[in-house]
Design an enzyme around this catalytic site. Structure first.
Site, PDB file in Angstrom:
ATOM      1  CG  HIS A  72       6.265  -4.427  82.560  1.00 41.30           C
ATOM      2  ND1 HIS A  72       5.997  -4.456  81.314  1.00 41.30           N
ATOM      3  CD2 HIS A  72       6.996  -5.492  82.938  1.00 41.30           C
ATOM      4  CE1 HIS A  72       6.743  -5.921  80.717  1.00 41.30           C
ATOM      5  NE2 HIS A  72       8.213  -5.649  81.562  1.00 41.30           N
TER       6      HIS A  72
ATOM      7  CB  SER B 120       7.598  -8.753  77.096  1.00 44.37           C
ATOM      8  OG  SER B 120       7.303  -7.465  78.137  1.00 44.37           O
TER       9      SER B 120
END
Length: 158
Positions: free
Chosen positions: A17, A127
């Site tokens: 990210h 994640s």
């Protein structure tokens, strides 16, 4: 001025990210990173915790701001006057699902999506895997910002 929206769950934010946001911050005038509330998922971190981690993670980028939302991505893009939605691509499988969503978003709202490929050093990070490895005591510190590492230790004390 070109403003882009980078939506995601960011549960938690990781180095993939970070790479995407840093790239978008170089390419566009303003980047809005938006953590979403997904009623279909049971998140590890609350929306407020994710917003705090995002704010801390991107504090070094003056043209990046963060927000939270629980509506359609295209509604947030419209409300925030975003020119584009930005999405990261790690693998061919990401492209397939993201392209479908991009077409739907354009059909519903006219907002176009820009894809940014990740580097090979971050292409495997997800994640979901960060949460799973952390839950079982594995070390993921090289894949996440320091503020996230601290919070994962609080969630999964050893």
């Amino acid at each position: 001025m070109t403003r882009v929206l980078y939506p995601g769950s960011f549960d938690p934010v990781h180095n993939g990210h970070v790479e995407l946001v840093e790239t978008a911050a170089r390419l566009f005038d303003e980047v809005l990173v938006a953590a979403m509330r997904n009623p279909a998922k049971d998140p590890l971190f609350s929306l407020e915790e994710r917003d705090a981690m995002l704010s801390e993670t991107f504090a070094h980028l003056p043209n990046v701001r963060t927000t939270m939302f629980s509506s359609l991505v295209v509604d947030l893009a419209r409300d925030e006057a975003c020119d584009f939605i930005v999405k990261g691509l790690r693998a061919v499988s990401d492209f397939e699902s993201e392209l479908h969503m991009a077409h739907m978003n354009t059909a519903v709202s006219g907002v176009e999506t820009v894809f940014i490929p990740s580097s090979s050093t971050n292409s495997f990070i997800a994640s979901r895997l960060i949460r799973e490895i952390s839950r079982f005591g594995g070390n993921v510190n090289s894949m996440i910002p320091v503020s996230v590492a601290t919070r994962l230790v609080e969630k999964f004390p050893k």
